[in-house]
Design an enzyme around this catalytic site. Structure first.
Site, PDB file in Angstrom:
ATOM      1  N   CYS A 166       0.843  -1.184   0.000  1.00 15.13           N
ATOM      2  CA  CYS A 166       0.000   0.000   0.000  1.00 15.13           C
ATOM      3  C   CYS A 166       0.881   1.237   0.000  1.00 15.13           C
ATOM      4  O   CYS A 166       2.099   1.137   0.094  1.00 15.13           O
ATOM      5  CB  CYS A 166      -0.955   0.011   1.189  1.00 15.13           C
ATOM      6  SG  CYS A 166      -0.120   0.202   2.761  1.00 15.13           S
ATOM      7  N   CYS A 177       3.632   1.886   2.551  1.00 14.34           N
ATOM      8  CA  CYS A 177       4.927   1.226   2.384  1.00 14.34           C
ATOM      9  C   CYS A 177       5.893   2.157   1.663  1.00 14.34           C
ATOM     10  O   CYS A 177       7.087   2.181   1.967  1.00 14.34           O
ATOM     11  CB  CYS A 177       4.776  -0.044   1.547  1.00 14.34           C
ATOM     12  SG  CYS A 177       3.683  -1.250   2.241  1.00 14.34           S
ATOM     13  N   ASP A 199       1.126 -29.912 -17.860  1.00  9.01           N
ATOM     14  CA  ASP A 199       2.267 -30.557 -17.241  1.00  9.01           C
ATOM     15  C   ASP A 199       1.809 -30.955 -15.833  1.00  9.01           C
ATOM     16  O   ASP A 199       0.866 -30.364 -15.316  1.00  9.01           O
ATOM     17  CB  ASP A 199       3.429 -29.559 -17.191  1.00  9.01           C
ATOM     18  CG  ASP A 199       4.560 -30.059 -16.339  1.00  9.01           C
ATOM     19  OD1 ASP A 199       4.994 -31.190 -16.593  1.00  9.01           O
ATOM     20  OD2 ASP A 199       4.993 -29.326 -15.441  1.00  9.01           O
ATOM     21  N   ASP A 240       5.234 -25.262 -16.256  1.00 12.76           N
ATOM     22  CA  ASP A 240       6.002 -24.369 -15.389  1.00 12.76           C
ATOM     23  C   ASP A 240       7.509 -24.560 -15.435  1.00 12.76           C
ATOM     24  O   ASP A 240       8.244 -23.683 -15.038  1.00 12.76           O
ATOM     25  CB  ASP A 240       5.548 -24.517 -13.944  1.00 12.76           C
ATOM     26  CG  ASP A 240       6.116 -25.768 -13.315  1.00 12.76           C
ATOM     27  OD1 ASP A 240       6.110 -26.809 -14.001  1.00 12.76           O
ATOM     28  OD2 ASP A 240       6.588 -25.707 -12.183  1.00 12.76           O
ATOM     29  N   ASP A 262       9.439 -27.704 -19.848  1.00 11.26           N
ATOM     30  CA  ASP A 262       8.221 -27.402 -20.588  1.00 11.26           C
ATOM     31  C   ASP A 262       8.417 -26.272 -21.594  1.00 11.26           C
ATOM     32  O   ASP A 262       7.573 -26.047 -22.445  1.00 11.26           O
ATOM     33  CB  ASP A 262       7.102 -26.962 -19.632  1.00 11.26           C
ATOM     34  CG  ASP A 262       6.738 -28.050 -18.653  1.00 11.26           C
ATOM     35  OD1 ASP A 262       6.708 -29.208 -19.085  1.00 11.26           O
ATOM     36  OD2 ASP A 262       6.489 -27.745 -17.487  1.00 11.26           O
TER      37      ASP A 262
END
Lengths: 54, 832
Positions: free
Chosen positions: B116, B119, B526, B721, B725
């Site tokens: 936010c 920060c 996968d 991932d 792949d």
């Protein structure tokens, strides 16, 4: 109606002035962060030290 | 851990990060005179640092809880931070630090953990309070910080430490040419848009009185002439500057002898403007200045929004890519001494020895020279269980050493590593990708041709009927057919849909992805890391003795308390949800076998069934130890006998089943491709109801399989991932990578599922289909409009104000129709 002789050129000059200001604003990075400043203004530093409000 | 304080800690949630507070802990921090409870020493240290820095205001202003502290405990500094001193080396800084006069330096940092605006405030104040820091600017939209500091007084690593102390993570990054290019592009687009916008507004001011006065003679000719001249002056920059990209694009298209969407745009703008200039100079005829500037403004705003959406997608993906100089511990004089020095990987050479500590990545390809350890190769093989590596065995760059220290002799660097080989395979597959995006431009080509023919024909016909009007009617045809709606139809819908998908956590990185996703017939998954979590977790506890499953689990977690092994982490993660950790006495770790230790005064063994069985002297119950389809079984025993078996494995993501049924419900074929063994793949497929399974596939095998499907006419969407792949992701018609996936997989994917929430794919599919519908409606409307407007213009019924209204109305309708895609807010999409 003769005043339009002045007003129409004036409006054109005004537009160029506005464009100039905007170009300066883009150049100086005013549009880099479109979200942050809106929040930043709410978080000012010069708050007097006060007891907690809860 | 102060036992007397336990009862005082009545709060359930950590004040800093919002995580639940474990039972027997108490880490208070006094914030603005009130004692607040934290969940761990890390959060306590962070909160204390914030308060001590006089920045307690942060807690008042924040609108979201912070992330859990990076520093687990004040004295355990994470590996990357310990390496932060490396960022002080000139050769490392070279790539991302800008040097100014003297010792003043400037760097860009990526800040992680910003949730936010408070920060941003906290970081800016904290960093700027450090002595030696000259300025800090944090950009809230991009989460980037720009820091200038005096290197004589403070070092970059100290700044990074300071950021970590208040609970954020900062990585230096190389803004690079790409970034600067984008900055320039955006600024130019903003300037063009603004000039077109303000020009449009003012020209309209002059145009409206002229329209209203038409015919009744209430406006003296000198006013009209003056307004025309003023309009000309204001439209000139709009055409010459704002519309310049369209002319440029049209010129490029013409040189390549093809007609893109820019050609009709340039034609319309150019002809209308020149005709209006002629009319102004000559003092008679129609002017279209208002239509021209409005037209340019509409088109530019469409393009600007599109650019913003695309950039946002690219940004979020880029944020995951951290600039971490790959570092290695070079053993200077191995085997005589074990003295090591940290060096950049680029300075390693073949034949040198490096030390790889547990938890570190392997910096290059090589052979194990000394030591035995478990290595996590899931990056390459998709196999989630670590593989044991002994002397002489091959280590592959990019994999992670899990267990104990290894010495490796380097024999492959840079381009010669296995990883680079896979990246090359990927490059090739990507290059072969069919260009689907040209379809829209082909339509434009026909449109231009038809338009020119109609205009020429109209001009010729009127030349014979009434030569004086021929020129103006031809111009009217060109203006009214300005393919505003046509050229906005697709981009507007795509931009809106991309925005919706981004809110769902699915980033679109390539333009064609949406269209193809809507058409996909096969969804290929996968297994590891996609349908499953990709890391080990506790699947089942089988109690064998007097103790309950939960009690055994607590003992096991206590025994593994100090270990960072994958099994240990899975056990502790399971126990965290179940209550407190027992007090442990001494424990001994026997690599490859298990742990022996004392918990609550009793001696236990946890590990391989054989190892645990030696303590009680009994053989394990055979039936329970039967093959668990690739899962790992760990046994717990004490002197009296067996206590429990823990089955650990790669758990399915909880929402994977929803996704599969959702896809099947939408008539898609779901396929599972896995590098894993047949048994494990079959089991997952069985649980999820996936009919087609191919197990034990190599990257090449996966690629061939997808090609085969494509040859049979399938449109393949691939979800994966891992690095293994990546080639198949690139070859699929549309590919989706998991946000937690490897960098290579993300780079090769058309879309990235950042939310990790699988059913969002179903929702995204719906958005994609709807976007196709909207595009079709928009195109249909644009054609219908032209079908009506062009004949009217050709017959001489269209005046400039009608052309202006018709054009704006059709563009607005198209944009509003596209906006419907944004309003269809996904339900419960607010997943992190």
């Amino acid at each position: 109606m003769e005043i339009l002789y002045l007003l129409i050129p004036l409006s054109v000059v005004l537009i160029f002035l506005i464009v100039g200001i905007f170009l300066w604003a883009v150049k100086s990075g005013q549009f880099e962060d479109m979200e942050g400043p809106a929040h930043r203004i709410l978080m000012d530093d010069d708050r007097p030290q006060s007891p907690p409000d809860e | 851990m102060n036992p007397s304080a336990i009862s005082d800690c009545a709060v359930q949630e950590c004040f800093h990060c919002g995580q639940p507070i474990p039972h027997n802990t108490c880490y208070p921090v006094e914030i603005e005179h009130i004692s607040r409870e934290m969940c761990c020493r890390g959060c306590q240290a962070v909160a204390q640092a914030i308060v001590d820095g006089g920045l307690a205001d942060y807690y008042r202003h924040r609108t979201a809880k912070s992330g859990t502290a990076v520093l687990d405990a004040a004295d355990v500094v994470p590996e990357w931070l310990r390496q932060a001193t490396l960022y002080d080396l000139p050769e490392v800084q070279h790539s991302f630090v800008r040097q100014e006069a003297g010792e003043i330096r400037e760097a860009s940092l990526i800040l992680e953990g910003i949730v936010c605006a408070a920060c941003v405030w906290l970081n800016e104040h904290h960093i700027s309070s450090l002595p030696g820091v000259l300025s800090v600017e944090v950009n809230y939209s991009t989460h980037r910080a720009r820091v200038r500091w005096d290197n004589a007084r403070i070092r970059l690593s100290e700044i990074l430490h300071a950021v970590a102390a208040i609970g954020y993570t900062a990585h230096p990054f190389d803004p690079g040419r790409q970034e600067q290019l984008f900055q320039k592009e955006r600024q130019a687009a903003l300037r063009r848009l603004f000039i077109a916008g303000i020009g449009m507004m003012q020209v309209m001011m002059y145009a409206v009185p002229m329209y209203m006065a038409t015919g009744d003679g209430s406006m003296p000719p000198w006013i009209e002439s003056m307004m025309r001249w003023a309009s000309l002056v204001l439209t000139l920059p709009v055409v010459a500057y704002s519309a310049w990209p369209f002319f440029l694009g049209a010129w490029r298209d013409l040189k390549l002898r093809q007609a893109g969407m820019d050609v009709p745009v340039a034609l319309g703008v150019g002809s209308a403007f020149l005709a209006s200039v002629y009319a102004t100079l000559a003092g008679h005829g129609e002017v279209y200045f208002d239509s021209v500037s409005m037209f340019v403004f509409f088109l530019l705003s469409g393009r600007f929004l599109e650019m913003g959406a695309r950039r946002k997608a690219a940004d979020a993906a880029e944020k995951l890519v951290k600039l971490q100089p790959a570092m290695a511990n070079r053993l200077v004089a191995y085997p005589e001494s074990w003295e090591d020095e940290l060096v950049p990987v680029s300075s390693l050479s073949l034949g040198e020895h490096v030390l790889i500590r547990p938890g570190e990545g392997i910096p290059a390809d090589g052979l194990v020279a000394q030591g035995t350890s478990q290595v996590d190769e899931s990056l390459l093989t998709g196999e989630s269980r670590p593989v044991e590596k002994k002397g002489g065995e091959r280590l592959i760059a990019g994999t992670v050493n899990v267990d104990s220290a290894l010495v490796m002799k380097v024999d492959g660097l840079g381009q010669d590593t296995v990883l680079s080989g896979i990246v090359r395979l990927l490059d090739r597959a990507m290059a072969e990708k069919p260009a689907l995006a040209q379809l829209a431009d082909r339509v434009a080509g026909w449109f231009v041709l038809a338009l020119l023919l109609i205009a020429a024909f109209t001009g010729a016909a009127w030349y014979f009927i009434e030569p004086a009007r021929a020129f103006w009617i031809t111009v009217a045809v060109l203006v009214v057919s300005c393919p505003c709606a046509l050229s906005l139809a697709t981009p507007a819908a795509l931009t809106a849909a991309t925005g919706s998908l981004t809110r769902l956590g699915l980033l679109t990185t390539r333009g064609h992805a949406l269209e193809t996703l809507a058409r996909a017939t096969h969804f290929v998954f996968d297994k590891t890391g996609t349908l499953t979590r990709g890391k080990m977790s506790l699947l089942e506890v089988i109690p064998l003795g007097a103790l309950s499953g939960d009690q055994s689990l607590q003992i096991a977690a206590a025994l593994e308390h100090a270990s960072e092994h994958a099994i240990a982490r899975a056990l502790s993660a399971a126990v965290e949800t179940h209550g407190h950790v027992l007090e442990t006495g001494e424990t001994a770790n026997l690599p490859g076998s298990g742990v022996e230790g004392v918990v609550d005064g009793k001696r236990y063994r946890l590990g391989r069934p054989q190892f645990a069985g030696e303590l009680c002297g009994r053989m394990a119950p055979e039936s329970a130890l039967l093959d668990r389809n690739g899962a790992t079984v760990v046994a717990l025993a004490d002197k009296a006998g067996w206590l429990a078996l823990f089955v650990l494995g790669d758990a399915l993501r909880p929402d994977a089943a929803d996704l599969v049924t959702g896809l099947q419900h939408r008539g898609k074929t779901v396929v599972l491709l896995s590098g894993d063994q047949e048994g494990a793949a079959q089991q997952v497929a069985g649980e999820l109801g996936i009919p087609v399974v191919r197990a034990a596939m190599t990257p090449q095998g996966k690629l061939d399989y997808v090609r085969e499907l494509q040859n049979d006419g399938a449109v393949v969407a691939m979800v994966g991932d891992g690095v293994n792949d990546a080639p198949v992701l690139a070859a699929a018609d549309v590919s989706i990578a998991m946000g937690s996936g490897t960098q290579v997989a993300r780079a090769s994917a058309d879309m990235i599922l950042l939310s990790e929430h699988l059913p969002h794919l179903n929702a995204s599919l719906d958005v994609a289909v709807k976007a196709q519908q909207v595009i079709r409606q928009n195109l249909a409307w644009a054609f219908a409009y032209n079908l009506v407007a062009i004949p009217l213009a050709a017959l001489g019924y269209i005046t400039p104000w009608m052309a202006g209204i018709g054009m704006s109305a059709s563009s607005l309708l198209v944009v509003l129709n596209a906006l419907r895609l944004i309003q269809s807010e996904p339900d419960g999409a607010n997943t992190r």
